[in-house]
Design an enzyme around this catalytic site. Sequence first.
Site, PDB file in Angstrom:
ATOM      1  N   GLU A 140     -19.177  -3.010 -44.305  1.00 14.95           N
ATOM      2  CA  GLU A 140     -19.386  -1.563 -44.098  1.00 14.95           C
ATOM      3  C   GLU A 140     -19.067  -0.760 -45.360  1.00 14.95           C
ATOM      4  OE1 GLU A 140     -16.859  -3.265 -43.019  1.00 14.95           O
ATOM      5  OE2 GLU A 140     -15.017  -2.085 -43.145  1.00 14.95           O
ATOM      6  N   ILE A 164      -9.877  -6.902 -48.695  1.00 13.51           N
ATOM      7  CA  ILE A 164      -8.758  -5.977 -48.941  1.00 13.51           C
ATOM      8  C   ILE A 164      -7.593  -6.401 -48.044  1.00 13.51           C
ATOM      9  CG2 ILE A 164      -7.995  -3.575 -48.941  1.00 13.51           C
ATOM     10  CD1 ILE A 164     -11.052  -2.832 -49.020  1.00 13.51           C
ATOM     11  N   ARG A 165      -6.581  -6.973 -48.652  1.00 17.07           N
ATOM     12  CA  ARG A 165      -5.452  -7.532 -47.891  1.00 17.07           C
ATOM     13  C   ARG A 165      -5.969  -8.274 -46.648  1.00 17.07           C
ATOM     14  NH1 ARG A 165      -1.469  -4.872 -45.879  1.00 17.07           N
ATOM     15  NH2 ARG A 165      -2.646  -3.021 -45.395  1.00 17.07           N
ATOM     16  N   GLY A 185      -8.614  -2.038 -41.150  1.00 17.76           N
ATOM     17  CA  GLY A 185      -7.554  -1.032 -41.136  1.00 17.76           C
ATOM     18  C   GLY A 185      -6.248  -1.795 -41.163  1.00 17.76           C
ATOM     19  N   GLU A 186      -5.417  -1.555 -40.190  1.00 18.00           N
ATOM     20  CA  GLU A 186      -4.140  -2.265 -40.115  1.00 18.00           C
ATOM     21  C   GLU A 186      -3.964  -2.759 -38.681  1.00 18.00           C
ATOM     22  OE1 GLU A 186      -1.817  -3.399 -42.290  1.00 18.00           O
ATOM     23  OE2 GLU A 186      -1.138  -4.199 -40.379  1.00 18.00           O
ATOM     24  N   SER A 187      -3.995  -4.079 -38.528  1.00 14.81           N
ATOM     25  CA  SER A 187      -4.010  -4.641 -37.174  1.00 14.81           C
ATOM     26  C   SER A 187      -2.748  -4.324 -36.382  1.00 14.81           C
ATOM     27  CB  SER A 187      -4.225  -6.155 -37.236  1.00 14.81           C
ATOM     28  OG  SER A 187      -3.210  -6.773 -38.007  1.00 14.81           O
ATOM     29  N   HIS A 242     -15.490  -6.672 -45.746  1.00 16.32           N
ATOM     30  CA  HIS A 242     -15.896  -5.353 -45.251  1.00 16.32           C
ATOM     31  C   HIS A 242     -17.339  -5.023 -45.622  1.00 16.32           C
ATOM     32  CE1 HIS A 242     -11.780  -3.965 -44.284  1.00 16.32           C
ATOM     33  NE2 HIS A 242     -11.430  -4.746 -45.286  1.00 16.32           N
ATOM     34  N   ARG A 256      -2.774 -13.677 -41.683  1.00 11.80           N
ATOM     35  CA  ARG A 256      -2.832 -12.275 -42.077  1.00 11.80           C
ATOM     36  C   ARG A 256      -2.406 -12.135 -43.541  1.00 11.80           C
ATOM     37  NH1 ARG A 256       1.328  -8.488 -40.539  1.00 11.80           N
ATOM     38  NH2 ARG A 256       0.463  -6.488 -41.095  1.00 11.80           N
ATOM     39  N   CYS A 280     -12.103  -7.767 -40.863  1.00 14.80           N
ATOM     40  CA  CYS A 280     -10.750  -7.766 -41.428  1.00 14.80           C
ATOM     41  C   CYS A 280      -9.682  -7.595 -40.345  1.00 14.80           C
ATOM     42  CB  CYS A 280     -10.666  -6.723 -42.543  1.00 14.80           C
ATOM     43  SG  CYS A 280      -9.314  -7.077 -43.679  1.00 14.80           S
TER      44      CYS A 280
HETATM   45  N1  GLN Z   1      -3.845  -6.567 -43.705  1.00 14.70           N
HETATM   46  C1  GLN Z   1      -4.457  -5.807 -42.650  1.00 14.70           C
HETATM   47  C2  GLN Z   1      -3.911  -6.212 -41.288  1.00 14.70           C
HETATM   48  O1  GLN Z   1      -3.047  -6.919 -41.101  1.00 14.70           O
HETATM   49  C3  GLN Z   1      -5.957  -5.959 -42.651  1.00 14.70           C
HETATM   50  C4  GLN Z   1      -6.533  -5.279 -43.861  1.00 14.70           C
HETATM   51  C5  GLN Z   1      -7.911  -4.708 -43.644  1.00 14.70           C
HETATM   52  O2  GLN Z   1      -8.391  -4.554 -42.537  1.00 14.70           O
HETATM   53  N2  GLN Z   1      -8.508  -4.316 -44.729  1.00 14.70           N
HETATM   54  O3  GLN Z   1      -4.349  -5.792 -40.327  1.00 14.70           O
END
Ligand code: GLN
Length: 204
Positions: free
Chosen positions: A186, A139-140, A49-51, A184, A110, A81
């Site tokens: 999942e 993904i990122r 997700g987004e940390s 990922h 990151r 991630c």
């Molecule tokens: N770039 C996201 C972060 O900093 C991580 C991306 C992801 O979980 N797919 O958290």
Amino acid sequence: MTSPTVGVLALQGNVREHLAALTAAGATAVPVRRTSELDAVDAIVLPGGESTTMSKLLDVFELLEPLRARLRAGMPAYGSCAGMILLAEEILDGRPDQHQLGGLDVVVRRNAFGRQADSFETDLEFDGLPGGPVHAVFIRAPWVEKTGGEVEVLASVPHVDVAGAAAGRPVAIRQGAVLATSFHPELTGDGRVHDLFVDMVRTS
Ligand code: GLN
């Protein structure tokens, strides 16, 4: 503990996919948003997700210290991630106010694969997983820049042309009962990483 209870931190991110993968791996999978729910699980998954967002929500939901305490006490954890970022002792290119849960003696970078190349896919050799390479979707994603002595590297980006600066970077690691992947599993329907984690929970 044939069917351990495994929580998925459900503040943001790929919660549903992890619940499904854990259920398929034989665990009783439950979302975790409150301390009472955290108290009831044997292990936790921190999803992608987004940390930085999850970090803020950990404050709002008053889960930061309870989670840190459970991790210090040895609760098994798997971070994918953003989850890997939360578990790392140190982040490069993070936000200065973003919280660390700790558990993994590593430095992660990151968004390491670059913002232009938002996502990247490759096949990885993954130590200890039966059945050949894992198809990894990034993904990122973060990668691991430095590992402490107790950290085992389970997979690294292969030296293929498209990998660029990512070639050779660790992207799956384990330290005791804590597992993390930059990618990922999942999302790809390959249950082997979740099988490995649920096995780790059973034997811990
Ligand atoms: N770039 C996201 C972060 O900093 C991580 C991306 C992801 O979980 N797919 O958290």
